[in-house]
Design a protein around this motif. Structure first.
Motif, PDB file in Angstrom:
ATOM      1  N   HIS A   1       0.841  -1.205   0.000  1.00 22.30           N
ATOM      2  CA  HIS A   1       0.000   0.000   0.000  1.00 22.30           C
ATOM      3  C   HIS A   1       0.875   1.255   0.000  1.00 22.30           C
ATOM      4  CE1 HIS A   1      -3.333   2.619   0.808  1.00 22.30           C
ATOM      5  NE2 HIS A   1      -2.706   3.112   1.860  1.00 22.30           N
ATOM      6  N   VAL A   2       0.621   2.136  -0.946  1.00 19.45           N
ATOM      7  CA  VAL A   2       1.362   3.397  -1.032  1.00 19.45           C
ATOM      8  C   VAL A   2       0.649   4.414  -0.159  1.00 19.45           C
ATOM      9  CG1 VAL A   2       2.128   5.231  -2.557  1.00 19.45           C
ATOM     10  CG2 VAL A   2       2.139   2.882  -3.366  1.00 19.45           C
ATOM     11  N   LYS A   3       1.373   5.029   0.754  1.00 20.83           N
ATOM     12  CA  LYS A   3       0.780   6.022   1.643  1.00 20.83           C
ATOM     13  C   LYS A   3       0.778   7.383   0.953  1.00 20.83           C
ATOM     14  CE  LYS A   3       1.651   3.382   5.658  1.00 20.83           C
ATOM     15  NZ  LYS A   3       2.162   3.236   6.963  1.00 20.83           N
ATOM     16  N   MET A   4      -0.384   8.007   0.958  1.00 24.79           N
ATOM     17  CA  MET A   4      -0.590   9.279   0.277  1.00 24.79           C
ATOM     18  C   MET A   4      -0.656  10.413   1.301  1.00 24.79           C
ATOM     19  SD  MET A   4      -0.871   8.170  -2.872  1.00 24.79           S
ATOM     20  CE  MET A   4      -1.783   9.266  -3.946  1.00 24.79           C
TER      21      MET A   4
ATOM     22  N   ILE B   1      -6.476  16.246  -2.324  1.00 20.34           N
ATOM     23  CA  ILE B   1      -5.369  16.206  -3.281  1.00 20.34           C
ATOM     24  C   ILE B   1      -4.259  15.389  -2.624  1.00 20.34           C
ATOM     25  CG2 ILE B   1      -3.779  17.553  -4.708  1.00 20.34           C
ATOM     26  CD1 ILE B   1      -5.700  19.988  -4.080  1.00 20.34           C
ATOM     27  N   SER B   2      -3.864  14.293  -3.265  1.00 23.11           N
ATOM     28  CA  SER B   2      -2.904  13.382  -2.652  1.00 23.11           C
ATOM     29  C   SER B   2      -1.755  13.059  -3.597  1.00 23.11           C
ATOM     30  CB  SER B   2      -3.584  12.064  -2.270  1.00 23.11           C
ATOM     31  OG  SER B   2      -4.652  12.287  -1.390  1.00 23.11           O
ATOM     32  N   VAL B   3      -0.577  12.903  -2.986  1.00 24.70           N
ATOM     33  CA  VAL B   3       0.640  12.524  -3.698  1.00 24.70           C
ATOM     34  C   VAL B   3       1.314  11.441  -2.847  1.00 24.70           C
ATOM     35  CG1 VAL B   3       2.869  13.352  -4.569  1.00 24.70           C
ATOM     36  CG2 VAL B   3       0.877  14.850  -4.652  1.00 24.70           C
ATOM     37  N   PRO B   4       1.897  10.422  -3.470  1.00 22.16           N
ATOM     38  CA  PRO B   4       2.580   9.398  -2.670  1.00 22.16           C
ATOM     39  C   PRO B   4       3.764   9.969  -1.883  1.00 22.16           C
ATOM     40  CG  PRO B   4       2.279   8.658  -4.941  1.00 22.16           C
ATOM     41  CD  PRO B   4       1.915  10.112  -4.893  1.00 22.16           C
ATOM     42  N   GLN B   5       3.800   9.691  -0.597  1.00 25.49           N
ATOM     43  CA  GLN B   5       4.924   9.960   0.302  1.00 25.49           C
ATOM     44  C   GLN B   5       5.187  11.432   0.641  1.00 25.49           C
ATOM     45  OE1 GLN B   5       6.637   7.322   1.716  1.00 25.49           O
ATOM     46  NE2 GLN B   5       5.230   5.990   0.642  1.00 25.49           N
ATOM     47  N   ARG B   6       5.213  12.320  -0.367  1.00 25.64           N
ATOM     48  CA  ARG B   6       5.607  13.728  -0.134  1.00 25.64           C
ATOM     49  C   ARG B   6       4.902  14.623  -1.148  1.00 25.64           C
ATOM     50  NH1 ARG B   6       9.609  17.342  -1.952  1.00 25.64           N
ATOM     51  NH2 ARG B   6      10.500  18.626  -0.304  1.00 25.64           N
ATOM     52  N   CYS B   7       4.260  15.673  -0.665  1.00 21.41           N
ATOM     53  CA  CYS B   7       3.532  16.614  -1.520  1.00 21.41           C
ATOM     54  C   CYS B   7       4.055  18.015  -1.231  1.00 21.41           C
ATOM     55  CB  CYS B   7       2.037  16.527  -1.220  1.00 21.41           C
ATOM     56  SG  CYS B   7       1.020  17.687  -2.148  1.00 21.41           S
TER      57      CYS B   7
ATOM     58  N   TRP C   1       3.713  18.473   2.697  1.00 25.23           N
ATOM     59  CA  TRP C   1       3.066  17.413   3.458  1.00 25.23           C
ATOM     60  C   TRP C   1       3.945  16.187   3.288  1.00 25.23           C
ATOM     61  CZ3 TRP C   1       0.540  20.968   0.490  1.00 25.23           C
ATOM     62  CH2 TRP C   1      -0.419  21.752   1.139  1.00 25.23           C
ATOM     63  N   TYR C   2       4.231  15.487   4.385  1.00 31.90           N
ATOM     64  CA  TYR C   2       5.178  14.374   4.322  1.00 31.90           C
ATOM     65  C   TYR C   2       4.824  13.339   5.383  1.00 31.90           C
ATOM     66  CZ  TYR C   2       7.195  16.664   8.394  1.00 31.90           C
ATOM     67  OH  TYR C   2       7.374  17.227   9.633  1.00 31.90           O
ATOM     68  N   LEU C   3       5.458  12.195   5.264  1.00 31.70           N
ATOM     69  CA  LEU C   3       5.318  11.138   6.266  1.00 31.70           C
ATOM     70  C   LEU C   3       6.501  11.203   7.196  1.00 31.70           C
ATOM     71  CD1 LEU C   3       4.246   8.193   3.963  1.00 31.70           C
ATOM     72  CD2 LEU C   3       2.793   9.501   5.521  1.00 31.70           C
ATOM     73  N   GLU C   4       6.237  11.165   8.475  1.00 30.27           N
ATOM     74  CA  GLU C   4       7.341  11.180   9.438  1.00 30.27           C
ATOM     75  C   GLU C   4       8.049   9.834   9.419  1.00 30.27           C
ATOM     76  OE1 GLU C   4       7.917  13.158  13.634  1.00 30.27           O
ATOM     77  OE2 GLU C   4       6.478  11.520  13.701  1.00 30.27           O
ATOM     78  N   ARG C   5       7.271   8.775   9.289  1.00 27.18           N
ATOM     79  CA  ARG C   5       7.837   7.439   9.260  1.00 27.18           C
ATOM     80  C   ARG C   5       7.505   6.804   7.923  1.00 27.18           C
ATOM     81  NH1 ARG C   5       5.818   4.619  14.645  1.00 27.18           N
ATOM     82  NH2 ARG C   5       5.335   3.156  13.025  1.00 27.18           N
ATOM     83  N   GLN C   6       8.249   5.839   7.522  1.00 29.69           N
ATOM     84  CA  GLN C   6       8.040   5.187   6.243  1.00 29.69           C
ATOM     85  C   GLN C   6       7.145   3.943   6.330  1.00 29.69           C
ATOM     86  OE1 GLN C   6       9.080   6.552   3.288  1.00 29.69           O
ATOM     87  NE2 GLN C   6       9.558   8.247   4.642  1.00 29.69           N
ATOM     88  N   ASP C   7       6.728   3.544   7.538  1.00 28.32           N
ATOM     89  CA  ASP C   7       5.873   2.351   7.632  1.00 28.32           C
ATOM     90  C   ASP C   7       4.429   2.692   7.840  1.00 28.32           C
ATOM     91  OD1 ASP C   7       6.120   3.346  10.191  1.00 28.32           O
ATOM     92  OD2 ASP C   7       6.448   1.409  11.137  1.00 28.32           O
TER      93      ASP C   7
END
Length: 100
Positions: free
Chosen positions: A5-8, A48-54, A94-100
């Motif tokens: 699953h790709v996190k958006m 509006i979503s982008v995988p991992q980092r927007c 917008w970003y994910l703090e963790r990769q999991d």
């Protein structure tokens, strides 16, 4: 085998200001070259979503709007967002703090 699953991440904009929402989509597409930009129009809001980092820059948003715009003015238009938000005078990320 299934793909993980790709996190958006990205903004959720209130649907009342169509010009701002359209400009934000255009600017995000310009500031995230090569990334898949997913737009979900739910009537009352637009996700509006982008995988991992927007990323969106003030310069690209001003170009899309056709006038000057302070990124701090974006906050009241957001009903929510996914991920963490880092906001400066020149860009919002917008970003994910963790990769999991």
């Amino acid at each position: 085998m299934t793909e993980p699953h790709v996190k958006m991440v990205g903004p959720v904009v209130r649907g009342v200001n169509a010009d701002l929402a359209d400009a934000l989509i255009t600017a995000i597409e310009a500031d995230n070259p090569g990334a898949e930009v997913v737009v979900e129009d739910r009537g009352g809001y637009i996700r509006i979503s982008v995988p991992q980092r927007c990323r969106v820059t003030r310069a690209s948003l001003e170009e899309a709007l056709g006038h000057s715009f302070q990124l701090s003015q974006l906050e009241p238009a957001l009903s929510a967002f996914s991920g963490r938000l880092k906001l400066t005078d020149d860009e919002a990320i917008w970003y994910l703090e963790r990769q999991d």
